[in-house]
Design a protein around this motif. Sequence first.
Motif, PDB file in Angstrom:
ATOM      1  N   THR A 158       0.487   1.819 -10.022  1.00 27.43           N
ATOM      2  CA  THR A 158      -0.549   0.784 -10.000  1.00 27.43           C
ATOM      3  C   THR A 158      -1.415   0.902  -8.750  1.00 27.43           C
ATOM      4  OG1 THR A 158       0.909  -0.684 -11.253  1.00 27.43           O
ATOM      5  CG2 THR A 158      -0.973  -1.701 -10.135  1.00 27.43           C
ATOM      6  N   ARG A 159      -0.790   1.164  -7.624  1.00 26.56           N
ATOM      7  CA  ARG A 159      -1.564   1.341  -6.392  1.00 26.56           C
ATOM      8  C   ARG A 159      -2.524   2.514  -6.508  1.00 26.56           C
ATOM      9  NH1 ARG A 159       3.608   0.488  -2.455  1.00 26.56           N
ATOM     10  NH2 ARG A 159       3.433  -1.788  -2.194  1.00 26.56           N
ATOM     11  N   ALA A 160      -2.055   3.621  -7.052  1.00 23.22           N
ATOM     12  CA  ALA A 160      -2.905   4.809  -7.190  1.00 23.22           C
ATOM     13  C   ALA A 160      -4.063   4.562  -8.146  1.00 23.22           C
ATOM     14  CB  ALA A 160      -2.060   5.989  -7.674  1.00 23.22           C
ATOM     15  N   ILE A 161      -3.764   3.887  -9.251  1.00 22.91           N
ATOM     16  CA  ILE A 161      -4.807   3.617 -10.251  1.00 22.91           C
ATOM     17  C   ILE A 161      -5.839   2.631  -9.704  1.00 22.91           C
ATOM     18  CG2 ILE A 161      -5.233   2.577 -12.517  1.00 22.91           C
ATOM     19  CD1 ILE A 161      -2.409   3.686 -13.306  1.00 22.91           C
ATOM     20  N   VAL A 162      -5.377   1.582  -9.044  1.00 25.05           N
ATOM     21  CA  VAL A 162      -6.294   0.599  -8.457  1.00 25.05           C
ATOM     22  C   VAL A 162      -7.200   1.257  -7.427  1.00 25.05           C
ATOM     23  CG1 VAL A 162      -6.410  -1.409  -6.916  1.00 25.05           C
ATOM     24  CG2 VAL A 162      -4.889  -1.439  -8.908  1.00 25.05           C
ATOM     25  N   ALA A 163      -6.634   2.098  -6.571  1.00 25.84           N
ATOM     26  CA  ALA A 163      -7.442   2.777  -5.555  1.00 25.84           C
ATOM     27  C   ALA A 163      -8.504   3.662  -6.200  1.00 25.84           C
ATOM     28  CB  ALA A 163      -6.546   3.618  -4.647  1.00 25.84           C
ATOM     29  N   ALA A 164      -8.126   4.372  -7.257  1.00 27.41           N
ATOM     30  CA  ALA A 164      -9.077   5.245  -7.947  1.00 27.41           C
ATOM     31  C   ALA A 164     -10.179   4.441  -8.623  1.00 27.41           C
ATOM     32  CB  ALA A 164      -8.335   6.098  -8.979  1.00 27.41           C
TER      33      ALA A 164
ATOM     34  N   VAL B 104       0.193  -6.171  -6.620  1.00 23.28           N
ATOM     35  CA  VAL B 104      -0.908  -5.228  -6.357  1.00 23.28           C
ATOM     36  C   VAL B 104      -2.127  -5.610  -7.188  1.00 23.28           C
ATOM     37  CG1 VAL B 104      -1.670  -2.828  -6.544  1.00 23.28           C
ATOM     38  CG2 VAL B 104       0.625  -3.337  -5.716  1.00 23.28           C
ATOM     39  N   LEU B 105      -1.899  -5.935  -8.458  1.00 28.65           N
ATOM     40  CA  LEU B 105      -3.015  -6.331  -9.327  1.00 28.65           C
ATOM     41  C   LEU B 105      -3.671  -7.612  -8.830  1.00 28.65           C
ATOM     42  CD1 LEU B 105      -1.528  -5.743 -12.904  1.00 28.65           C
ATOM     43  CD2 LEU B 105      -3.190  -4.321 -11.690  1.00 28.65           C
ATOM     44  N   GLN B 106      -2.853  -8.590  -8.487  1.00 31.82           N
ATOM     45  CA  GLN B 106      -3.387  -9.886  -8.070  1.00 31.82           C
ATOM     46  C   GLN B 106      -4.212  -9.801  -6.793  1.00 31.82           C
ATOM     47  OE1 GLN B 106       0.369 -11.996  -8.059  1.00 31.82           O
ATOM     48  NE2 GLN B 106      -0.066 -12.967 -10.015  1.00 31.82           N
ATOM     49  N   GLU B 107      -3.915  -8.815  -5.970  1.00 34.70           N
ATOM     50  CA  GLU B 107      -4.636  -8.637  -4.717  1.00 34.70           C
ATOM     51  C   GLU B 107      -5.780  -7.623  -4.831  1.00 34.70           C
ATOM     52  OE1 GLU B 107      -1.577  -7.445  -2.056  1.00 34.70           O
ATOM     53  OE2 GLU B 107      -0.605  -9.419  -1.989  1.00 34.70           O
ATOM     54  N   SER B 108      -5.940  -7.036  -6.015  1.00 41.99           N
ATOM     55  CA  SER B 108      -6.878  -5.910  -6.165  1.00 41.99           C
ATOM     56  C   SER B 108      -8.337  -6.326  -6.256  1.00 41.99           C
ATOM     57  CB  SER B 108      -6.521  -5.116  -7.421  1.00 41.99           C
ATOM     58  OG  SER B 108      -6.796  -5.867  -8.602  1.00 41.99           O
ATOM     59  N   GLY B 109      -8.593  -7.534  -6.772  1.00 40.52           N
ATOM     60  CA  GLY B 109      -9.969  -7.937  -7.014  1.00 40.52           C
ATOM     61  C   GLY B 109     -10.523  -7.385  -8.311  1.00 40.52           C
TER      62      GLY B 109
END
Length: 208
Positions: A87-93, A141-146
Amino acid sequence: MRLTVFGATGRVGHTLVHDAVAQGHEVTAYVRDPQRLGVKHGRLFVKKGSLEDGTAVAEAVRGSEVVVSAIGARDATHAVTVVTQATRAIVAAMKAEGVQRLVTVGAAGLLPHPAGGLTGEHGLPPFLRYAFEDHRNALLVLQESGLDWVVVCPPVMPSGVKTGKYRTAVEALPAGGRQVYPEDVADFTLKVAASNELHRVRVGIVGD
């Protein structure tokens, strides 16, 4: 619709890819082993890579309207971070490429509990502990992603076939349901990805 699918060789992801191209969507499947995908179609683009390769992950989501993650740990008998790290990798991308909508497949334990907190924090069987913790951290991670995210939350997923008969509820698990087939989870997840009705919510799903 143009979408990128992670976890495309898993039980939910494989069905989702097959259904998406059949419905006319353009799909990029990001996989470690393309031979395991077993789907060929003119609207399917297969990209080989690992989630540790941030450049390749960014290339996979580039130009997509929606990203779907059906990644899960194959062995959750010990502490795992597979879903969290993915999830972190996908959110960053997605942030790097300006893609906003992300639909993930989580677990029923992520849904709110009437007594407060998450369902998985109340009486969870010990063998599900590690998988739940991984999914819970991914939710943070999702909740903090924006980003504009939705988490589809199924309970037990036994082997089966697509029935098209299932019930869903926003921020809750529909009453009386204890399981749902992965093929039906894929069907609903694709519907969520293709619509614009749900935003930043968890959705429970059970077989009818």
